[in-house]
Enzyme design. Sequence first.
Site, PDB file in Angstrom:
ATOM      1  N   SER A 107       0.753  -1.174  -0.061  1.00  0.00           N
ATOM      2  CA  SER A 107      -0.018   0.138   0.131  1.00  0.00           C
ATOM      3  C   SER A 107       0.819   1.170  -0.013  1.00  0.00           C
ATOM      4  O   SER A 107       2.165   1.098   0.493  1.00  0.00           O
ATOM      5  CB  SER A 107      -0.692  -0.045   1.262  1.00  0.00           C
ATOM      6  OG  SER A 107      -1.275   1.321   1.421  1.00  0.00           O
ATOM      7  N   TYR A 130      -2.625   5.543  -4.128  1.00  0.00           N
ATOM      8  CA  TYR A 130      -3.316   6.718  -3.559  1.00  0.00           C
ATOM      9  C   TYR A 130      -2.585   7.843  -4.214  1.00  0.00           C
ATOM     10  O   TYR A 130      -1.409   7.914  -3.998  1.00  0.00           O
ATOM     11  CB  TYR A 130      -3.450   6.757  -2.147  1.00  0.00           C
ATOM     12  CG  TYR A 130      -4.325   5.598  -1.274  1.00  0.00           C
ATOM     13  CD1 TYR A 130      -5.870   5.322  -2.013  1.00  0.00           C
ATOM     14  CD2 TYR A 130      -3.986   4.920  -0.344  1.00  0.00           C
ATOM     15  CE1 TYR A 130      -6.438   4.766  -1.262  1.00  0.00           C
ATOM     16  CE2 TYR A 130      -4.888   4.025   0.256  1.00  0.00           C
ATOM     17  CZ  TYR A 130      -6.002   3.767  -0.379  1.00  0.00           C
ATOM     18  OH  TYR A 130      -6.944   2.961   0.366  1.00  0.00           O
ATOM     19  N   THR A 156      -6.588   2.362  -6.420  1.00  0.00           N
ATOM     20  CA  THR A 156      -7.690   2.197  -5.730  1.00  0.00           C
ATOM     21  C   THR A 156      -8.754   3.261  -5.782  1.00  0.00           C
ATOM     22  O   THR A 156      -8.354   4.564  -5.922  1.00  0.00           O
ATOM     23  CB  THR A 156      -7.425   2.093  -4.272  1.00  0.00           C
ATOM     24  OG1 THR A 156      -6.179   1.013  -4.017  1.00  0.00           O
ATOM     25  CG2 THR A 156      -8.632   1.739  -3.246  1.00  0.00           C
ATOM     26  N   LYS A 253      -8.557  -0.909  -8.597  1.00  0.00           N
ATOM     27  CA  LYS A 253      -9.319  -1.944  -7.466  1.00  0.00           C
ATOM     28  C   LYS A 253     -10.487  -0.843  -6.672  1.00  0.00           C
ATOM     29  O   LYS A 253     -10.472   0.008  -6.781  1.00  0.00           O
ATOM     30  CB  LYS A 253      -8.413  -2.097  -6.386  1.00  0.00           C
ATOM     31  CG  LYS A 253      -8.560  -2.667  -5.025  1.00  0.00           C
ATOM     32  CD  LYS A 253      -7.479  -2.733  -4.154  1.00  0.00           C
ATOM     33  CE  LYS A 253      -7.895  -3.329  -2.804  1.00  0.00           C
ATOM     34  NZ  LYS A 253      -8.383  -2.432  -1.587  1.00  0.00           N
ATOM     35  N   HIS A 277     -13.523  -2.739  -0.429  1.00  0.00           N
ATOM     36  CA  HIS A 277     -12.519  -2.252   0.532  1.00  0.00           C
ATOM     37  C   HIS A 277     -12.364  -3.149   2.049  1.00  0.00           C
ATOM     38  O   HIS A 277     -12.286  -2.404   3.097  1.00  0.00           O
ATOM     39  CB  HIS A 277     -12.496  -0.712   0.933  1.00  0.00           C
ATOM     40  CG  HIS A 277     -11.213  -0.181   1.195  1.00  0.00           C
ATOM     41  ND1 HIS A 277     -10.534   0.690   0.140  1.00  0.00           N
ATOM     42  CD2 HIS A 277     -10.326  -0.067   2.111  1.00  0.00           C
ATOM     43  CE1 HIS A 277      -9.407   1.155   0.298  1.00  0.00           C
ATOM     44  NE2 HIS A 277      -9.289   0.617   1.821  1.00  0.00           N
ATOM     45  N   ARG A 280     -14.930  -1.155   4.303  1.00  0.00           N
ATOM     46  CA  ARG A 280     -14.230  -0.458   5.106  1.00  0.00           C
ATOM     47  C   ARG A 280     -14.639   1.193   4.793  1.00  0.00           C
ATOM     48  O   ARG A 280     -14.484   2.231   5.099  1.00  0.00           O
ATOM     49  CB  ARG A 280     -12.867  -0.292   5.449  1.00  0.00           C
ATOM     50  CG  ARG A 280     -12.396  -1.798   5.725  1.00  0.00           C
ATOM     51  CD  ARG A 280     -10.932  -1.823   5.706  1.00  0.00           C
ATOM     52  NE  ARG A 280     -10.184  -1.118   6.238  1.00  0.00           N
ATOM     53  CZ  ARG A 280      -9.659  -1.407   7.430  1.00  0.00           C
ATOM     54  NH1 ARG A 280     -10.127  -2.320   8.423  1.00  0.00           N
ATOM     55  NH2 ARG A 280      -8.865  -0.630   7.988  1.00  0.00           N
TER      56      ARG A 280
HETATM   57  C1  FMN Z   1      -6.425  -2.732   8.001  1.00  0.00           C
HETATM   58  C2  FMN Z   1      -6.663  -2.656   6.376  1.00  0.00           C
HETATM   59  C3  FMN Z   1      -6.002  -1.652   5.807  1.00  0.00           C
HETATM   60  C4  FMN Z   1      -6.260  -1.515   4.452  1.00  0.00           C
HETATM   61  N1  FMN Z   1      -5.461  -0.452   3.763  1.00  0.00           N
HETATM   62  C5  FMN Z   1      -5.620  -0.509   2.386  1.00  0.00           C
HETATM   63  C6  FMN Z   1      -4.836   0.377   1.649  1.00  0.00           C
HETATM   64  O1  FMN Z   1      -4.199   1.031   2.220  1.00  0.00           O
HETATM   65  N2  FMN Z   1      -5.253   0.448   0.466  1.00  0.00           N
HETATM   66  C7  FMN Z   1      -6.205  -0.508  -0.343  1.00  0.00           C
HETATM   67  O2  FMN Z   1      -6.376  -0.219  -1.489  1.00  0.00           O
HETATM   68  N3  FMN Z   1      -6.771  -1.359   0.447  1.00  0.00           N
HETATM   69  C8  FMN Z   1      -6.684  -1.343   1.605  1.00  0.00           C
HETATM   70  N4  FMN Z   1      -7.281  -2.205   2.504  1.00  0.00           N
HETATM   71  C9  FMN Z   1      -8.331  -3.131   1.774  1.00  0.00           C
HETATM   72  C10 FMN Z   1      -7.815  -4.465   1.324  1.00  0.00           C
HETATM   73  O3  FMN Z   1      -6.873  -4.485   0.297  1.00  0.00           O
HETATM   74  C11 FMN Z   1      -8.870  -5.259   0.785  1.00  0.00           C
HETATM   75  O4  FMN Z   1      -9.868  -4.729  -0.218  1.00  0.00           O
HETATM   76  C12 FMN Z   1      -9.890  -5.603   2.101  1.00  0.00           C
HETATM   77  O5  FMN Z   1      -9.004  -5.990   3.214  1.00  0.00           O
HETATM   78  C13 FMN Z   1     -10.382  -7.143   1.612  1.00  0.00           C
HETATM   79  O6  FMN Z   1     -11.200  -7.409   2.580  1.00  0.00           O
HETATM   80  P1  FMN Z   1     -11.116  -8.566   3.781  1.00  0.00           P
HETATM   81  O7  FMN Z   1     -10.278  -7.989   4.629  1.00  0.00           O
HETATM   82  O8  FMN Z   1     -12.181  -9.112   4.216  1.00  0.00           O
HETATM   83  O9  FMN Z   1     -10.380  -9.689   3.070  1.00  0.00           O
HETATM   84  C14 FMN Z   1      -7.419  -2.265   3.784  1.00  0.00           C
HETATM   85  C15 FMN Z   1      -8.122  -3.425   4.724  1.00  0.00           C
HETATM   86  C16 FMN Z   1      -7.407  -3.566   5.922  1.00  0.00           C
HETATM   87  C17 FMN Z   1      -8.208  -4.629   6.616  1.00  0.00           C
END
Ligand code: FMN
Length: 387
Positions: A107, A130, A156, A253, A277, A280
């Site tokens: 990331s 990003y 993303t 993404k 995401h 989130r």
């Molecule tokens: C703690 C955390 C931080 C994340 N940070 C990023 C990020 O910096 N960039 C991004 O594109 N996705 C980020 N994501 C999303 C993940 O790439 C992914 O889409 C997501 O975790 C998938 O769902 P899952 O955790 O249920 O497998 C993050 C997810 C988590 C759990």
Amino acid sequence: MTAAVNIADLRLQAERRLPRAVFDYIDGGAEDEVTMRANTQAFRDVTLRPRGAVVTKECDLSTTVLGTRLALPFLLGPVGSTRLFYPRGEMRAAEAAAAAGTVYALSTLTGSSIEDVRSASSGPLWYQLYLVGGREVATAAIARARRAGYSALVVTTDTAVAGLRERDLRNGVIELVGSDLLARVPHTLQFLARPRWLAGFLRDGGMMSFPNVVIDGKPMRYADVGAMLERAAVGWDDFGWIREAWGGPIVAKGVHTGEDAERAIRAGADAIVVSNHGGRQLDGVAATLRVLPEVVAAVNGRAEVFLDGGIRRGSDVVKALCLGANAVLIGRAYAYGLGAAGGPGVSRAIEILRTDIVRTLKLLGCSSVAGLGREFVDVPAASAQSG
Ligand SMILES: Cc1cc2nc3c(=O)[nH]c(=O)nc-3n(C[C@H](O)[C@H](O)[C@H](O)COP(=O)(O)O)c2cc1C
């Protein structure tokens, strides 16, 4: 690390080792966490249709993703701030991914540099972009990733602003990274309650900054990330200059709909990640497994399609592949492992999913992930309508 039988065990071990604010940052989602829960539920709703009396000695899990042959059909997706989970967390996760023969996606918002992660890994690496800090700052990071030999750029598209993660607010995350020392005090007890984590955090240099976001010659401070993200929204028209600066494969993404898949392809994406995401960002969007068939149909072979969100078992990976994904990304599944035990925890998460997939394939009567298809699953009616 006591033996973790499944990803849920790693989650519990992470909860025991990490301070509340760090564990909840990984474990939580946006608002009511409806989408986060829906992601995992959707895998339970899809049922398997095995072929009996098929003898399968060896199972081939290898997959080709953007021209790279991988030993596994799942990749380690981008997870920000992993250096808070374990010292040099990004490097430990990248090493584990390389040892298992799969991709680690770094990331933008991580505490280890593009170059340090490259030096820790002999395997394939992707860089997730990003636009924090603006176009010039992003262009510099893209050039660094290219020089370091990263093989794909993940853009993303679902982070126009940060989602409302209410657990973070309750745990005092804003106060903890802010400059008002007095405001921090009530929230610091959670760190003292986790001395093992705290010792590692201090040994690792304390609060991380962002070495891949270099502004006026300095890495961006953690306290600035929220405000900077608000000004960093990416538009489809940015894909033109990003493609030119990068010159390699681009992965869009955060796609939820057939319409956006079409836009991503027109913008030049070579692959798409069906992703919310991990629940989130925008709460209330559908589970990724539910929208996968719509996106696969819209793409119609013009790009590779990946999925993430809610993968906690090898059978989840199998179901996504049956419904048309070329491969999947995991997020929390490996983040829990990292939080529980560093590199060995990530390796354990990978091994759990790998052996799950082998067992599931044998029980399904299918000898390879390439042989999986729609005939191996039943999809509930509400899902079938969207597909
Ligand atoms: C703690 C955390 C931080 C994340 N940070 C990023 C990020 O910096 N960039 C991004 O594109 N996705 C980020 N994501 C999303 C993940 O790439 C992914 O889409 C997501 O975790 C998938 O769902 P899952 O955790 O249920 O497998 C993050 C997810 C988590 C759990």
